[in-house]
Design an enzyme around this catalytic site. Structure first.
Site, short mmCIF file in Angstrom:
data_model
loop_
_atom_site.label_atom_id
_atom_site.label_comp_id
_atom_site.label_asym_id
_atom_site.label_seq_id
_atom_site.Cartn_x
_atom_site.Cartn_y
_atom_site.Cartn_z
N HIS A 1 41.23 15.79 40.52
CA HIS A 1 40.11 16.08 39.62
C HIS A 1 40.22 15.32 38.30
CE1 HIS A 1 39.59 20.39 41.57
NE2 HIS A 1 39.28 19.42 42.40
C1 LIG Z 1 41.25 15.07 48.41
C2 LIG Z 1 40.21 15.56 47.45
C3 LIG Z 1 39.77 16.89 47.52
C4 LIG Z 1 38.81 17.34 46.60
N1 LIG Z 1 38.27 18.59 46.77
C5 LIG Z 1 37.21 18.96 46.00
C6 LIG Z 1 36.46 20.14 46.29
O1 LIG Z 1 36.72 20.83 47.26
N2 LIG Z 1 35.43 20.46 45.47
C7 LIG Z 1 35.10 19.69 44.38
O2 LIG Z 1 34.20 20.09 43.65
N3 LIG Z 1 35.76 18.57 44.11
C8 LIG Z 1 36.77 18.16 44.91
N4 LIG Z 1 37.37 16.95 44.70
C9 LIG Z 1 36.94 16.16 43.53
C10 LIG Z 1 35.56 15.54 43.67
O3 LIG Z 1 35.33 15.01 44.95
C11 LIG Z 1 35.45 14.48 42.59
O4 LIG Z 1 35.64 15.12 41.33
C12 LIG Z 1 34.12 13.76 42.54
O5 LIG Z 1 33.78 13.20 43.77
C13 LIG Z 1 34.20 12.67 41.47
O6 LIG Z 1 32.95 12.04 41.38
P1 LIG Z 1 32.83 10.66 40.62
O7 LIG Z 1 31.44 10.18 40.78
O8 LIG Z 1 33.39 10.83 39.25
O9 LIG Z 1 33.84 9.66 41.37
P2 LIG Z 1 34.01 9.34 42.90
O10 LIG Z 1 33.36 10.38 43.74
O11 LIG Z 1 35.45 9.08 43.11
O12 LIG Z 1 33.17 7.99 43.10
C14 LIG Z 1 33.51 6.78 42.47
C15 LIG Z 1 33.14 5.63 43.41
O13 LIG Z 1 33.07 4.43 42.66
C16 LIG Z 1 33.59 3.39 43.44
N5 LIG Z 1 34.04 2.31 42.53
C17 LIG Z 1 35.04 2.34 41.66
N6 LIG Z 1 35.13 1.16 41.00
C18 LIG Z 1 34.15 0.39 41.49
C19 LIG Z 1 33.74 -0.95 41.21
N7 LIG Z 1 34.35 -1.70 40.29
N8 LIG Z 1 32.69 -1.46 41.92
C20 LIG Z 1 32.05 -0.71 42.86
N9 LIG Z 1 32.41 0.56 43.16
C21 LIG Z 1 33.44 1.10 42.48
C22 LIG Z 1 34.76 4.03 44.17
O14 LIG Z 1 35.14 3.26 45.30
C23 LIG Z 1 34.18 5.38 44.51
O15 LIG Z 1 33.54 5.38 45.76
C24 LIG Z 1 38.33 16.47 45.59
C25 LIG Z 1 38.77 15.14 45.52
C26 LIG Z 1 39.69 14.67 46.45
C27 LIG Z 1 40.13 13.24 46.38
#
Ligand SMILES: Cc1cc2nc3c(=O)[nH]c(=O)nc-3n(C[C@H](O)[C@H](O)[C@H](O)COP(=O)(O)OP(=O)(O)OC[C@H]3O[C@@H](n4cnc5c(N)ncnc54)[C@H](O)[C@@H]3O)c2cc1C
Ligand code: SF4
Length: 489
Positions: free
Chosen positions: A430
């Site tokens: 997280h």
């Molecule tokens: C194993 C696991 C279990 C979890 N369980 C839960 C749960 O049960 N409930 C919950 O609420 N949360 C959970 N989480 C957390 C939740 O999934 C994340 O907090 C959330 O998805 C984060 O969203 P985000 O948009 O910040 O980043 P992300 O969802 O990580 O998305 C970021 C994306 O940007 C892409 N990216 C990065 N840099 C670049 C670049 N330079 N060019 C192009 N693309 C790029 C990455 O490849 C990625 O796909 C869990 C996470 C994990 C890993």
């Protein structure tokens, strides 16, 4: 199809030029809702995602095999925050981002924080949660998938007269196979590649997988698009009216920094939700990981007052045995069946860590402060109290050099005060807060001091929330999208 690692582009060669109203970088919880809402409203949208297709576990396959495939496909990033303890952070690198790997728990922002966030600049998020819910279809875990561990946790909650219940999840067709993190084989978990992106594509959005943003295109303090590299190493220049960075709380700040964005506080306020786990030993089989969901029940009695949230973690023996060995909690392999993992997340304070760009990538630092260590110890004691109320025979904290305790009083003695940070097993899924609203970004996601440049991901969190973050990220992203709708097209 296996995702390919983008190769380095041939120097100076521009293979492709694209023009769009909005370019979104990242397809996870923050990026996909923005791309979808804008496409639905008729805007021209390009979303680029560094990873390839989301993983899909095979029914009946051992979880290690699924993990091996994920490693081969590079569907996740592993970043390590330096400090004591070191914190390995797993985050998605595939279509759906971390939502493709997550456990499917979908909590709303706790009410007591909603008012504070409003004051920080997020505004009232309720309508955005409701809108995101039309994609996620959140409902309480079906009791048939609580698992014995979940049933016992609720017995403890009732015995103590504490608050708690069935975990809300975005997985309406779930069949309880507990391997969400390897890619739901039933496609029941409504990660963004299932819930949002098909709608975005249907409405004309271009989703480019295996395409990595290298640098934002800035004209002074106005964003004008992205320089990216595609699956075959080709350079892609995207000219965009507005640019939305949704690379996640670990990767968004280095991308902004590397592109020359200068905002005080960028990459600071790095939050992780530190946590701790008790191995809870019952006098009956629990069989973690069988016919249940990864997190079925919770107790939030102390979320506001003590900053901790109790959740069970249902993990298969391939993962639980190494953790038990780490803590010296495995006396007898036959007793693994009787052991449950009950853990607590704590809300961390700001200024514990930061993320910054380096020549080769990124540098992460995070140090637990006295407040977090105190809260963690209190949280572990609360987990123990709940476990003994549910009939546990003993508990063992998953800490280095841990001791088994047969009563709450013994646990109190066995958990040193203050808790030594070096004995903790670090780790987080997280990461949050590194471009926080009210510090680095405005309430609508716009980067302070810049035009046409937005952030939409977990970086935006003004504070730690203490509950799993995906639903709140999607609500914030919906808010960012609605703001962007004024003035695109
Ligand atoms: C194993 C696991 C279990 C979890 N369980 C839960 C749960 O049960 N409930 C919950 O609420 N949360 C959970 N989480 C957390 C939740 O999934 C994340 O907090 C959330 O998805 C984060 O969203 P985000 O948009 O910040 O980043 P992300 O969802 O990580 O998305 C970021 C994306 O940007 C892409 N990216 C990065 N840099 C670049 C670049 N330079 N060019 C192009 N693309 C790029 C990455 O490849 C990625 O796909 C869990 C996470 C994990 C890993
Ligand atoms: S527990 Fe449910 S949502 Fe998770 S992988 Fe199994 S079927 Fe999918």
């Amino acid at each position: 199809m296996e995702p390919a690692e983008p190769k380095r582009p041939a120097r100076g060669k521009t293979a492709m030029e694209l023009t769009t109203d909005v370019c979104v970088i990242g397809s996870g919880a923050g990026g996909a809702p923005v791309a979808t809402e804008l496409a639905l409203a008729g805007a021209k949208v390009i979303l680029i995602e560094a990873g390839g297709p989301a993983p899909l576990a095979k029914l009946g396959e051992p979880v290690f095999k699924s993990f091996r495939r994920m490693i081969a496909w590079k569907t996740a990033h592993l970043s390590v925050a330096r400090g004591i303890p070191a914190n390995p952070i797993v985050h998605g690198r595939c279509e759906g981002g971390s939502t493709a790997l997550n456990a499917g728990s979908a909590f709303r922002l706790p009410e007591f924080l909603a008012r504070r966030w409003e004051a920080a600049g997020t505004g009232d998020l309720r309508e955005y949660f409701n809108r995101a819910d039309t994609f996620l279809q959140v409902s309480a875990t079906d009791p048939q998938f609580f698992g014995r561990s979940g049933e016992l946790m609720l017995e403890g909650v009732r015995a103590k007269n504490w608050k708690g219940g069935a975990v809300p999840r975005n997985a309406p067709g779930c069949t309880g196979r507990a391997i969400c993190v390897a890619g739901c084989p039933e496609k029941a978990k409504r990660a963004t590649h299932i819930s949002y992106l098909p709608v975005a594509r249907e409405h004309g959005a271009q989703v480019l997988l295996n395409t990595q943003a290298r640098k934002l295109r800035l004209k002074g303090r106005t964003a004008a698009g992205v320089d990216a590299v595609g699956a075959n190493g080709e350079e892609i220049t995207i000219h965009a009216g507005k640019t939305v960075v949704s690379a996640g709380a670990v990767l968004t700040p280095p991308l902004l920094e590397r592109s020359g964005v200068e905002v005080p506080g960028l990459g600071g306020n790095f939050l992780l939700h530190p946590g701790g786990v008790l191995a809870v030993h019952f006098g009956e089989p629990i069989d973690m990981g069988g016919n249940s969901v990864p997190q079925s029940t919770y107790c939030d009695e102390f979320l506001e007052s003590e900053g901790s949230m109790i959740l069970l973690g249902s993990v298969p023996p391939q993962l639980s045995v190494p953790a038990l060995l780490f803590a010296g909690a495995l006396r007898d392999l036959s007793k693994v069946r009787n052991t449950a993992f009950w853990g607590a997340l704590i809300r961390d304070e700001g200024n514990r860590g930061r993320v910054s760009a380096t020549r080769k990538g990124r540098d992460l630092r995070y140090a637990l402060g006295a407040g977090e260590l105190r809260r963690l110890r209190t949280a572990l004691l609360r987990v123990g109290e709940l476990a003994f109320a549910a009939g546990a025979r003993a508990v063992t904290p998953i800490l280095l050099g841990s001791k088994r305790s047969s009563s709450l009083r013994e646990l109190e003695k066995n958990l040193p005060d203050p808790l030594p940070a070096w004995r903790l097993l670090g780790g987080s899924v997280h990461p949050m807060g590194t471009c926080g609203i009210g510090r680095v970004c405005e309430g609508d996601g716009r980067v302070r001091g810049y035009e046409k440049l937005y952030v939409s991901d977990a970086s935006l969190f003004p504070t730690s929330i203490g509950v799993n973050p995906q639903f709140t990220i999607m609500a914030l992203a919906t808010r960012v999208a609605m703001g962007l709708l004024d003035g695109v097209g």
